[in-house]
Enzyme design. Structure first.
Site, PDB file in Angstrom:
ATOM      1  N   TYR A 141       0.846  -1.132   0.098  1.00 28.58           N
ATOM      2  CA  TYR A 141      -0.004  -0.159   0.043  1.00 28.58           C
ATOM      3  C   TYR A 141       0.866   1.321   0.098  1.00 28.58           C
ATOM      4  O   TYR A 141       0.455   2.345  -0.243  1.00 28.58           O
ATOM      5  CB  TYR A 141      -0.668  -0.077   1.213  1.00 28.58           C
ATOM      6  CG  TYR A 141      -1.868  -1.032   1.185  1.00 28.58           C
ATOM      7  CD1 TYR A 141      -1.987  -1.896   0.093  1.00 28.58           C
ATOM      8  CD2 TYR A 141      -2.962  -1.087   2.084  1.00 28.58           C
ATOM      9  CE1 TYR A 141      -3.102  -2.800  -0.008  1.00 28.58           C
ATOM     10  CE2 TYR A 141      -3.870  -2.172   2.137  1.00 28.58           C
ATOM     11  CZ  TYR A 141      -4.044  -2.949   0.996  1.00 28.58           C
ATOM     12  OH  TYR A 141      -5.170  -3.938   0.919  1.00 28.58           O
ATOM     13  N   LYS A 192       3.717 -15.731   1.566  1.00 30.86           N
ATOM     14  CA  LYS A 192       3.396 -16.181   0.371  1.00 30.86           C
ATOM     15  C   LYS A 192       4.736 -16.580  -0.109  1.00 30.86           C
ATOM     16  O   LYS A 192       5.555 -16.302  -1.055  1.00 30.86           O
ATOM     17  CB  LYS A 192       2.741 -15.329  -0.792  1.00 30.86           C
ATOM     18  CG  LYS A 192       2.433 -16.005  -1.957  1.00 30.86           C
ATOM     19  CD  LYS A 192       1.147 -16.958  -1.939  1.00 30.86           C
ATOM     20  CE  LYS A 192       0.851 -17.554  -3.092  1.00 30.86           C
ATOM     21  NZ  LYS A 192       0.191 -18.681  -3.104  1.00 30.86           N
ATOM     22  N   ASP A 224      -2.985 -18.179   0.871  1.00 32.14           N
ATOM     23  CA  ASP A 224      -4.101 -18.775   0.721  1.00 32.14           C
ATOM     24  C   ASP A 224      -4.749 -20.118   1.485  1.00 32.14           C
ATOM     25  O   ASP A 224      -6.062 -20.263   1.775  1.00 32.14           O
ATOM     26  CB  ASP A 224      -3.739 -19.244  -0.896  1.00 32.14           C
ATOM     27  CG  ASP A 224      -2.609 -20.008  -1.094  1.00 32.14           C
ATOM     28  OD1 ASP A 224      -1.682 -19.838  -0.248  1.00 32.14           O
ATOM     29  OD2 ASP A 224      -2.144 -20.601  -2.145  1.00 32.14           O
ATOM     30  N   ASP A 248      -5.225  -6.877   5.655  1.00 32.62           N
ATOM     31  CA  ASP A 248      -6.420  -6.269   5.572  1.00 32.62           C
ATOM     32  C   ASP A 248      -7.575  -7.306   5.079  1.00 32.62           C
ATOM     33  O   ASP A 248      -8.556  -7.153   5.425  1.00 32.62           O
ATOM     34  CB  ASP A 248      -6.010  -5.149   4.206  1.00 32.62           C
ATOM     35  CG  ASP A 248      -7.160  -4.307   4.003  1.00 32.62           C
ATOM     36  OD1 ASP A 248      -8.109  -4.444   4.628  1.00 32.62           O
ATOM     37  OD2 ASP A 248      -7.051  -3.505   2.732  1.00 32.62           O
ATOM     38  N   ASP A 252     -10.741  -8.883   7.649  1.00 34.86           N
ATOM     39  CA  ASP A 252     -12.274  -8.496   7.335  1.00 34.86           C
ATOM     40  C   ASP A 252     -12.927 -10.129   7.494  1.00 34.86           C
ATOM     41  O   ASP A 252     -13.970 -10.120   7.647  1.00 34.86           O
ATOM     42  CB  ASP A 252     -12.402  -7.931   6.201  1.00 34.86           C
ATOM     43  CG  ASP A 252     -12.597  -6.488   6.094  1.00 34.86           C
ATOM     44  OD1 ASP A 252     -12.136  -5.809   7.384  1.00 34.86           O
ATOM     45  OD2 ASP A 252     -13.066  -5.765   5.321  1.00 34.86           O
TER      46      ASP A 252
END
Ligand code: NAD
Length: 361
Positions: A141, A192, A224, A248, A252
């Protein structure tokens, strides 16, 4: 020494839920030995209305002088046509970056009394208690170069950069290990590393920090798989630590396992453990001013504030147990009530938690 807490009620239901937090803090000061000074300031749309900017310099000065900040929520439809730099959300992003809050802590706790609120089967989620530690000021980001550029053949190309320094990984890992120590001493680092070099470095640094925390069990998981495991068997996790982007998304996902946005607190911490605490929900303009908002996410944010910035684990537990007692007694705001169940208002719920404080801990 008395701790200084700045309350920033903000917009919509923000002032309503913040009023309940103030009641709670005052009760803790009156009856349970909390030494605290409360201050209040403007942020978001309320600050735009009063001072023409979503983050007045005075608010920022007071936030920097405080040991912790408790925020309600910002935003509302009346501000959506404002230029970007004057939108309420800018106030929130501005204060987070000005205070250097690099660690975002998002618990996903499902009180057994509310297991029916989740979309997952009650046996999968009842009693769920996980904490996601998300890096908040680095990664994809914020990395540069970024932007949309036009290639020689006229085609456009979007670019973002995933970059983490060792020092950034190390400090978020330490926050996560420290948090795990206060809990069930299990940390899962999510990356990852099978594809990304940044993740390889992430893993290496997390392993290195682990040497200082031999009492915490560390595992690694690809993102994943973590996304899948969170819906398959979420209770396997205690603390998860991950990058800005993965955090992020996973936070959620974890929040929604609990099914009730009105119940979830959050903390964002700086290097010294000072922090900004806020419910994860927004300003809920659809129910604002009607005494219908659930204040528990904000009251549980107060518990996090007591734990992480004021080092008062005893009082944090007292607040969390008081919330449990109130739910045991069947008190429900509309968002957590089963169909046909009687509902109570924001202030009734806040009063009930304050009264339950003396039964707790
Ligand atoms: P929201 O979280 O405000 O509301 C989503 C839904 O959940 C609404 O139906 C609302 O009534 C309900 N809800 C939220 N909190 C509740 C509570 N405590 N008790 C009971 N019900 C609750 O999200 P939204 O509708 O997408 O956004 C509304 C405004 O809030 C927008 O201006 C948005 O930008 C802003 N927002 C602010 C923050 C923040 O301040 N951190 C976060 C998200 C959204």
């Amino acid at each position: 020494m008395s701790a200084r807490i700045l309350l920033l009620p903000g917009d919509g239901i923000g002032p309503e839920v913040s009023a309940e937090a103030r009641k709670l803090l005052e009760a803790l000061a009156r009856d349970h030995g909390l030494e605290v000074t409360l201050d209040e300031g403007l942020i978001g749309g309320a600050a735009v209305d009063a001072a023409g900017t979503p983050l007045p310099a005075e608010t920022l000065d007071r936030a920097k002088a405080a040991d912790a900040v408790l925020l309600g929520a910002v935003g509302g439809p009346q501000y959506e046509s404002l230029p970007r730099e004057r939108r309420p959300e800018r106030g929130l992003l501005g204060i987070r970056s000005a205070l250097g809050l690099f660690a975002n802590l998002r618990p996903a706790v499902l009180y057994p009394q509310l297991a029916a609120a989740s979309t997952l089967r009650p046996e999968v989620v009842a009693g769920l208690d996980i904490l996601i530690v998300r890096e908040l000021t680095g990664g994809l980001y914020f990395g540069t170069p970024r932007g949309i550029r036009t290639l020689e053949n006229g085609e456009r190309e979007g670019v973002n950069t995933l970059v983490y320094r060792e020092s950034e990984i190390e400090r978020i890992a330490r926050v996560a290990f420290d948090a795990a120590r206060r809990r069930r001493r299990r940390l899962c680092s999510v990356d990852k590393a099978n594809v990304l070099e940044v993740s390889e470095l992430w893993r290496e640094v997390v392993e290195r920090v682990h040497v200082d925390y031999p009492d915490v069990a560390l595992t690694h998981m690809y993102v994943d798989n973590a996304a899948m495991q969170l819906v398959r068997a979420p209770k396997q996790f205690d603390v998860l630590v991950t990058t800005n982007l993965f955090g992020d998304i996973l936070s959620d996902e974890a929040a929604m396992l609990t099914g009730s946005i009105g119940m979830l607190p959050s903390a964002s911490l700086d290097a010294r453990g000072r922090g900004l605490y806020e419910p994860i929900h927004g300003s809920a303009p659809d129910i604002a001013g009607q005494n219908r908002a659930n204040p528990l996410a904000t009251l549980l944010s107060v518990a996090m504030l007591l734990r992480y910035s004021l080092n008062r684990e005893d009082l944090a537990r007292r607040v969390e147990e008081a919330v449990g007692h109130v739910l045991d007694r069947g008190l429900r705001t509309a968002d957590i009530a089963a169909p046909g169940e009687p509902v109570c208002g924001t202030s009734e719920m806040g009063d009930a938690v304050v009264s339950a404080l003396s039964e707790a801990a």
